[in-house]
Design a protein around this motif. Structure first.
Motif, mmCIF file in Angstrom:
data_model
loop_
_atom_site.group_PDB
_atom_site.id
_atom_site.type_symbol
_atom_site.label_atom_id
_atom_site.label_comp_id
_atom_site.label_asym_id
_atom_site.label_seq_id
_atom_site.Cartn_x
_atom_site.Cartn_y
_atom_site.Cartn_z
ATOM 1 N N LYS A 13 9.112 -1.891 8.381
ATOM 2 C CA LYS A 13 8.543 -3.212 8.097
ATOM 3 C C LYS A 13 7.419 -3.084 7.072
ATOM 4 O O LYS A 13 7.306 -3.902 6.156
ATOM 5 C CB LYS A 13 8.018 -3.851 9.380
ATOM 6 N N ALA A 14 6.616 -2.045 7.214
ATOM 7 C CA ALA A 14 5.499 -1.838 6.289
ATOM 8 C C ALA A 14 5.989 -1.600 4.867
ATOM 9 O O ALA A 14 5.318 -1.980 3.907
ATOM 10 C CB ALA A 14 4.646 -0.661 6.755
ATOM 11 N N LEU A 15 7.153 -1.007 4.731
ATOM 12 C CA LEU A 15 7.667 -0.650 3.408
ATOM 13 C C LEU A 15 8.558 -1.714 2.776
ATOM 14 O O LEU A 15 8.985 -1.547 1.637
ATOM 15 C CB LEU A 15 8.448 0.665 3.513
ATOM 16 N N CYS A 16 8.819 -2.788 3.476
ATOM 17 C CA CYS A 16 9.805 -3.763 2.975
ATOM 18 C C CYS A 16 9.180 -4.977 2.283
ATOM 19 O O CYS A 16 9.861 -5.974 2.070
ATOM 20 C CB CYS A 16 10.753 -4.191 4.089
ATOM 21 N N ASP A 17 7.933 -4.892 1.887
ATOM 22 C CA ASP A 17 7.280 -6.013 1.223
ATOM 23 C C ASP A 17 6.656 -5.529 -0.085
ATOM 24 O O ASP A 17 5.943 -4.523 -0.095
ATOM 25 C CB ASP A 17 6.195 -6.596 2.136
ATOM 26 N N PRO A 18 6.899 -6.243 -1.183
ATOM 27 C CA PRO A 18 6.356 -5.812 -2.478
ATOM 28 C C PRO A 18 4.831 -5.709 -2.512
ATOM 29 O O PRO A 18 4.286 -4.816 -3.153
ATOM 30 C CB PRO A 18 6.838 -6.890 -3.456
ATOM 31 N N ARG A 19 4.145 -6.587 -1.825
ATOM 32 C CA ARG A 19 2.670 -6.520 -1.823
ATOM 33 C C ARG A 19 2.181 -5.285 -1.083
ATOM 34 O O ARG A 19 1.204 -4.657 -1.485
ATOM 35 C CB ARG A 19 2.081 -7.792 -1.223
ATOM 36 N N ARG A 20 2.848 -4.948 0.004
ATOM 37 C CA ARG A 20 2.438 -3.747 0.742
ATOM 38 C C ARG A 20 2.741 -2.490 -0.075
ATOM 39 O O ARG A 20 1.972 -1.529 -0.040
ATOM 40 C CB ARG A 20 3.098 -3.715 2.116
ATOM 41 N N LEU A 21 3.829 -2.504 -0.818
ATOM 42 C CA LEU A 21 4.114 -1.370 -1.707
ATOM 43 C C LEU A 21 3.037 -1.260 -2.777
ATOM 44 O O LEU A 21 2.610 -0.158 -3.131
ATOM 45 C CB LEU A 21 5.494 -1.518 -2.339
ATOM 46 N N ALA A 22 2.572 -2.401 -3.280
ATOM 47 C CA ALA A 22 1.495 -2.394 -4.278
ATOM 48 C C ALA A 22 0.203 -1.845 -3.676
ATOM 49 O O ALA A 22 -0.540 -1.106 -4.344
ATOM 50 C CB ALA A 22 1.278 -3.801 -4.831
ATOM 51 N N VAL A 23 -0.068 -2.176 -2.423
ATOM 52 C CA VAL A 23 -1.252 -1.644 -1.743
ATOM 53 C C VAL A 23 -1.146 -0.126 -1.644
ATOM 54 O O VAL A 23 -2.093 0.607 -1.962
ATOM 55 C CB VAL A 23 -1.427 -2.266 -0.336
ATOM 56 N N LEU A 24 0.019 0.363 -1.208
ATOM 57 C CA LEU A 24 0.210 1.810 -1.090
ATOM 58 C C LEU A 24 0.010 2.490 -2.443
ATOM 59 O O LEU A 24 -0.608 3.556 -2.524
ATOM 60 C CB LEU A 24 1.593 2.127 -0.520
ATOM 61 N N GLU A 25 0.509 1.879 -3.491
ATOM 62 C CA GLU A 25 0.341 2.429 -4.840
ATOM 63 C C GLU A 25 -1.146 2.518 -5.195
ATOM 64 O O GLU A 25 -1.602 3.522 -5.739
ATOM 65 C CB GLU A 25 1.080 1.563 -5.855
ATOM 66 N N GLN A 26 -1.914 1.479 -4.869
ATOM 67 C CA GLN A 26 -3.352 1.494 -5.138
ATOM 68 C C GLN A 26 -4.059 2.604 -4.356
ATOM 69 O O GLN A 26 -4.956 3.258 -4.869
ATOM 70 C CB GLN A 26 -3.983 0.142 -4.788
#
Length: 102
Positions: A13-26
């Motif tokens: 669930k944590a990995l299936c949202d573009p905004r959360r992926l952007a957070v991880l990238e940051q």
């Protein structure tokens, strides 16, 4: 349903949202204050709070309080668990102690 599946599903669930992926990238660049994430991601405080709750519950992100701000960082333990989970789920085999998969 087994409680283990509930916890495992939180990782995906944590990995299936573009905004959360952007957070991880940051967060790949190191620990960031929520105020920095708010600026870089062009997201409101309540939206960021929602996404960070999901990321922290998954174990991929850890947090600490410093005054009124929360600081977030990637969790190496959470990453290792997520990698192991994906590898386990995508490796052929029945997972039973039987001779059918040998």
């Amino acid at each position: 349903m087994d409680e283990r599946y509930e916890q495992d599903a939180k990782v995906f669930k944590a990995l299936c949202d573009p905004r959360r992926l952007a957070v991880l990238e940051q967060l790949r660049g190191g620990e960031k204050c929520a105020c920095v994430l708010l600026e870089k991601l062009d997201i409101g405080q309540s939206g960021l709070s929602y996404h960070m709750k999901i990321l922290c519950e998954s174990g991929l992100v850890a947090s600490r309080q410093d005054g009124k701000w929360t600081h977030y960082r990637l969790s190496p333990e959470g990453r290792d668990r997520a990698v192991a989970l994906l590898q386990k789920l995508t490796t052929p085999g029945c997972g039973q102690s039987c001779d059918c998969c040998k």
